[in-house]
Structure formats: structure tokens, C-alpha cells
Motif scaffolding. Structure first.
Motif, short mmCIF file in Angstrom:
data_model
loop_
_atom_site.label_atom_id
_atom_site.label_comp_id
_atom_site.label_asym_id
_atom_site.label_seq_id
_atom_site.Cartn_x
_atom_site.Cartn_y
_atom_site.Cartn_z
N LYS A 350 -5.75 -15.43 -3.82
CA LYS A 350 -6.39 -16.08 -2.67
C LYS A 350 -6.26 -15.23 -1.41
CE LYS A 350 -5.61 -20.78 -4.42
NZ LYS A 350 -6.99 -21.04 -4.82
N HIS A 351 -5.10 -14.60 -1.23
CA HIS A 351 -4.92 -13.78 -0.04
C HIS A 351 -5.70 -12.47 -0.14
CE1 HIS A 351 -2.07 -15.90 2.58
NE2 HIS A 351 -1.59 -16.43 1.47
N VAL A 352 -5.75 -11.89 -1.32
CA VAL A 352 -6.54 -10.67 -1.50
C VAL A 352 -8.02 -10.94 -1.24
CG1 VAL A 352 -7.36 -9.02 -3.22
CG2 VAL A 352 -4.92 -9.53 -3.05
N LEU A 382 7.13 -10.13 -10.35
CA LEU A 382 7.73 -10.12 -9.02
C LEU A 382 7.69 -8.72 -8.40
CD1 LEU A 382 10.83 -12.46 -9.45
CD2 LEU A 382 8.66 -12.97 -8.32
N GLN A 383 7.92 -7.70 -9.21
CA GLN A 383 7.86 -6.33 -8.69
C GLN A 383 6.45 -6.01 -8.19
OE1 GLN A 383 9.26 -3.61 -11.68
NE2 GLN A 383 11.23 -4.64 -11.89
N SER A 384 5.45 -6.45 -8.96
CA SER A 384 4.06 -6.21 -8.55
C SER A 384 3.74 -6.94 -7.25
CB SER A 384 3.12 -6.67 -9.67
OG SER A 384 1.77 -6.56 -9.27
N LEU A 385 4.17 -8.21 -7.16
CA LEU A 385 3.92 -8.98 -5.94
C LEU A 385 4.65 -8.36 -4.75
CD1 LEU A 385 4.18 -12.66 -7.22
CD2 LEU A 385 2.13 -11.53 -6.36
N MET A 389 2.52 -7.04 -1.62
CA MET A 389 2.68 -7.72 -0.33
C MET A 389 3.24 -6.78 0.73
SD MET A 389 3.78 -11.62 -1.27
CE MET A 389 2.60 -12.66 -2.16
N THR A 390 4.03 -5.80 0.29
CA THR A 390 4.49 -4.79 1.24
C THR A 390 3.31 -3.96 1.74
OG1 THR A 390 6.66 -4.67 0.16
CG2 THR A 390 6.02 -2.81 1.55
N GLU A 391 2.42 -3.59 0.81
CA GLU A 391 1.24 -2.81 1.19
C GLU A 391 0.33 -3.57 2.14
OE1 GLU A 391 -0.52 -1.84 -2.52
OE2 GLU A 391 0.98 -0.33 -3.06
N LYS A 392 0.25 -4.89 1.95
CA LYS A 392 -0.62 -5.72 2.79
C LYS A 392 0.11 -6.28 4.02
CE LYS A 392 -4.24 -5.73 -0.06
NZ LYS A 392 -5.61 -5.32 0.29
N HIS A 393 1.34 -5.83 4.25
CA HIS A 393 2.15 -6.30 5.38
C HIS A 393 2.32 -7.82 5.34
CE1 HIS A 393 1.74 -2.24 6.91
NE2 HIS A 393 0.42 -2.35 6.83
#
Length: 491
Positions: A350-352, A382-385, A389-393
Motif C-alpha cells: 500500500k505504501h509503495v 523482516l530483512q526485506s521490509l 523501508m530504510t530506502e524509502k525513509h
């Protein structure tokens, strides 16, 4: 001009609509494979991926239409029904063979594009596997899947094969060759000279449509993925199957038992093109399913060797309400984390997709496990998320705490030496694993202080004792304007 419009207008309109649908499907599915989800596949294949999938969608549409113009009983029924309303519309049914031919030409065109694109795909898969520069990204991606029970990105798994061997030894390749040969025979025998001089040849080769449609619908319905800690993942194609986050299904495997139906929580997100469940191997039925799906074998089973599965559902649970809360606490114990896999995946999608209807602004995730092995299959998600999420701030959106409940300080002492490392030695996450059980008083107090005046949805999938403890906390901590609403999974 008026006579032309009266006689040909409806025919032209129907053809334009048909062409428009083909154009829309081609463009839509071409663009659908240019999104981030298929980035790494495109690293290997380039735009040939889209050029293969777009005509495939058009083929499905036209193969659905091809038989309708030659269904005589259907045409007779429609002619009788339409005649009383519109003679012009009824006359269009007399041009059924013309439309049948047009659809056949469109099938031939998209088949040619689809085949050419896949020839490029085979060649690029092979080149990536044989890449001399071992540090190139296509070659590195092709190495994924070399470990036991690890899914792969490149279907060509050996550098001792070639596209021809793969084409004739895989289900997709073999069925593609068969239906292409059937299509060539059908089209060539339909030529005017053959149809008039050798009608029997035309008639009998046209019955190869049965072979064509069997090959077209020969899909791999179930994918088996083995995870560590003896957890089996079943992925099934969505065919009219609609789901929401946190729902569950009942599953039966007739080859194991005609009577047993077992509930499993869906771990896929509604936005994915398949639905999946994760099954922990703990009893006779799950052990039999594990063996039937080839869990005790080193090789990958073909589609026809996998057991047939019956599915009943999906059915709703409390987790469906998760997006109605601005702040959410997700508490999973062991394999009870499965409904939250669906929720976390869906939140990410949803956020993407920049879905502005997402009401949830903060998620607190707690996972309690007795041993380290239970972490392994879910830690990948969890690693993927965490990375995305780090990449998307968006790191502040999801807070997660993982607890090893049966480990004591003495047992964890040797791991504390690595505590200052960037990633946790157990999960590989940046968030460190905690030992023992959570102090729920502190956790609820912290959340209440951080979100005054909010309604916080607390969702649990775990044992009754933990449920009673959390429900008690929800009652006692709902003060100062913050209200905790307790929700528990029940099968």
C-alpha cells in the motif's frame, strides 16, 4: 453512406471494441512488468519480460473468444433472442466465421511475438548463468537458489545445459512446443486451397484445438517452498480467489485423508498474484503433506507429482480490522506470526503504491519464539521490509521487537560479544534480538505515552495465557485518553 452505416456500422463497432481491448491488455500487462517488483528479473531479461507477458495476456483473451463464433447452438439461441429486438444485430451473427478468422489471426500474431520474446528470454537466462564475469549482477542473481530449499530467479540451473534442452524438459517449454505445433497445423490446414480440396484434413486437424486448450491451461497450480525449521510454504494460483489480510482457509489433501480439513492462516498479501500458507510440521497429517510435497527430497518436483489440494474459504478473522486503527500492536508467538506476514506485506504494498486510504500510521510488532530455528523463515521477510523501508525513509513506521523466550542470560552470553555488530547474529536484522519475555507494563506505558488520545488496536495470534495477559493490560492501560482494543485470532 447511410446504407453503409446501417449495414456495416455495428460490425465495425464490434471490431473496434475488440481491437481496443487487445490494445489495452497489451499496454496494461507490458507496463505491469516494469514495476519495482520485477526489477531483478529485468536485470537478467531486460524488456523481453514485458514483451513475453503482454502478448500472453492477449492470447488468453482471444483464446477465450475463438470458440464462441462457432458454437452453433449458442448462435441459434442468440439469433432467436435478438431477432425480435434488432434485425441488424441478428445479421451480425451471420458473420461469425469472419470474426472467428480475425481472432485466429490475432492469436497467431501474439503467439509469434510471445515465442520470439521467450527465445530472447531463454538466451539471456543462459548467458547470465554462463557469464564469465562472476561479479556481474545478472550472474550473481542467477546463483540464487543454489542452496537447499532456496527459490531461484533463473530457471536454468546448470551451465551444462542449453535453451533447447530446457525447452523440451520443462513443463512450460514442452507444453509451449506442443500447443505451437497444434496451432501451426490448425492454421495451415485452414487455407482455402486445403479446405476446399482436402476437407477431411481441415476438419480433423481443427480438432487439435482440444490439444491446444489442454496445453494452454496446463499451469503449475501449486509451488512448494521449504523453509528452515521444518516449515512448509504452499503457494497456489489465484483463480477467482479473493482474500483480505489475516484471513484463513481450511485445506484438505485427498491423497492423505478424505475426511481431515485443517485451518491455516494466509500469509500472502491481497496485492500478490498468488495466495500462500506456511505449515509447521508437527503432526501425522502435516508430516504426510511434507513428504507428499517432496520435503524429504533434494530435487524439485514437477507439477503433476504434487498432491491435489482442496481449499475452503477464505474466512474472516479479527486481523481484518487492522487498518481501522491509527496505531497497531501485533503480537505473534511462534508460528502464530503467520497472519502478520500478510499484514506487513500488504502495508508495504500500500505504501509503495502510495495508497492514500491507509489509515494506519504506526505499527509495533512483537514476535516471541522459544528457539532460534523458528526465526529463520520469517526473518527473510523482516530483512526485506527493513531494507526497503530504510530506502524509502520509512523506518519510523514499523517498530519490531523479537524475543527468544526460552534463552537465559547464561545461554545468550556468547552472543552478547557480537551485540555491537551492525546486524543481529541470529536474525540478520539491525534490530537486536531480546532474551526472555517482554515487560508488557513498560511496552504499553511507552505506547500510551507516545500516542495520547489514540485508539490502539492490539492483535494477538498465540496461546491463551498470553491472550489473557494482553487483555488484562488493555483494560488496565486504557487511561489518559489512550484506549487499547484487544483482538485475538480464533479458529
Amino acid at each position: 453512406m447511410g446504407n453503409f452505416a446501417a449495414n456495416e456500422g455495428l460490425s465495425i463497432f464490434v471490431i473496434l471494441v475488440w481491437l481496443g481491448i487487445n490494445a489495452f491488455l497489451f499496454v496494461h500487462f507490458y507496463m505491469a512488468f516494469l514495476v519495482d517488483r520485477f526489477y531483478y528479473t529485468r536485470v537478467i531479461l531486460g524488456h523481453a519480460l514485458s514483451w513475453a507477458r503482454a502478448p500472453a495476456a492477449c492470447l488468453n483473451f482471444n483464446c477465450m473468444l475463438i470458440l464462441l463464433p462457432v458454437c452453433r447452438n449458442l448462435l441459434s439461441f442468440l439469433r432467436g433472442s435478438i431477432q425480435c429486438c434488432s434485425r441488424t444485430a441478428a445479421r451480425q451473427l451471420d458473420r461469425n466465421i469472419t470474426f472467428h478468422k480475425l481472432v485466429a489471426y490475432m492469436i497467431a500474431f501474439h503467439t509469434a511475438v510471445h515465442i520470439i520474446a521467450h527465445l530472447f528470454n531463454f538466451e539471456r537466462f543462459m548467458d547470465a548463468q554462463l557469464e564469465a564475469n562472476s561479479s556481474s549482477l545478472p550472474h550473481v542473481l542467477s546463483l540464487i537458489g543454489n542452496k537447499d530449499n532456496e527459490s531461484f530467479l533463473n530457471p536454468i540451473r546448470s551451465n551444462e545445459t542449453n535453451p533447447t534442452i530446457v525447452m523440451f524438459t520443462t513443463v512450460a517449454g514442452l507444453t509451449g512446443v506442443v500447443i505451437t505445433l497444434a496451432l501451426i497445423l490448425i492454421i495451415t490446414s485452414s487455407m482455402e486451397v486445403i479446405r476446399r480440396s482436402y476437407f477431411e484434413v481441415f476438419w480433423f486437424t481443427h480438432h487439435l484445438f482440444i490439444v491446444f486448450f489442454i496445453g494452454l491451461w496446463w499451469v503449475k497450480p501449486v509451488i512448494v517452498v521449504m523453509h528452515p525449521s521444518k516449515t512448509l510454504e504452499l503457494q497456489m494460483k489465484k483463480k477467482g480467489f479473493k482474500m483480505e489480510v489475516g484471513q484463513y482457509i481450511f485445506m484438505q489433501c485427498p491423497s492423505i485423508s478424505q475426511l481431515e480439513w485443517h485451518p491455516f492462516t494466509l500469509t500472502s498479501a491481497p496485492e500478490e498474484d498468488h495466495f500462500s500458507v506456511h505449515i509447521r510440521i508437527v503432526g501425522d497429517w502435516t508430516q504426510a503433506l511434507y513428504s507428499a510435497c517432496g520435503g524429504d527430497k533434494t530435487g524439485v518436483q514437477d507439477a503433476w507429482e504434487l498432491p491435489k489440494m482442496a481449499v475452503d474459504g477464505p474466512f474472516g478473522t479479527a486481523s481484518e480490522d487492522v487498518f481501522r486503527y491509527e496505531v497497531v500492536m501485533l503480537v505473534g508467538a511462534g508460528i502464530g506470526v503467520t497472519p502478520f506476514a500478510s499484514i506487513l506485506k500488504s502495508v508495504w504494498y500500500k505504501h509503495v503504491q502510495q495508497n492514500t486510504n491507509v489509515f494506519t500510521k504506526k505499527i509495533y510488532f512483537y514476535w516471541l519464539c522459544p528457539e532460534t530455528q523458528a526465526f529463520e523463515w520469517f526473518a527473510d521477510l523482516l530483512q526485506s521490509l527493513e531494507r526497503q523501508m530504510t530506502e524509502k525513509h520509512m523506518r519510523d513506521f514499523l517498530s519490531y521487537n523479537i524475543y527468544l523466550t526460552r534463552w537465559k542470560d547464561a545461554e545468550a552470553a556468547h552472543l552478547r560479544v557480537q551485540y555491537e555488530a551492525e546486524n543481529d547474529p541470529i536474525t540478520g536484522l539491525k534490530q537486536k534480538t531480546l532474551y526472555g519475555k517482554p515487560n508488557w507494563d513498560n511496552e504499553f506505558n511507552t505506547i500510551a505515552t507516545s500516542h495520547p488520545g489514540c485508539k490502539v488496536g492490539v492483535f494477538l495470534c498465540g496461546p491463551q495465557a498470553l491472550g489473557k495477559s494482553l487483555e488484562k493490560q488493555c483494560h488496565s492501560q486504557s487511561q489518559g485518553g489512550t484506549e487499547f482494543i484487544f483482538n485475538k485470532e480464533n479458529f
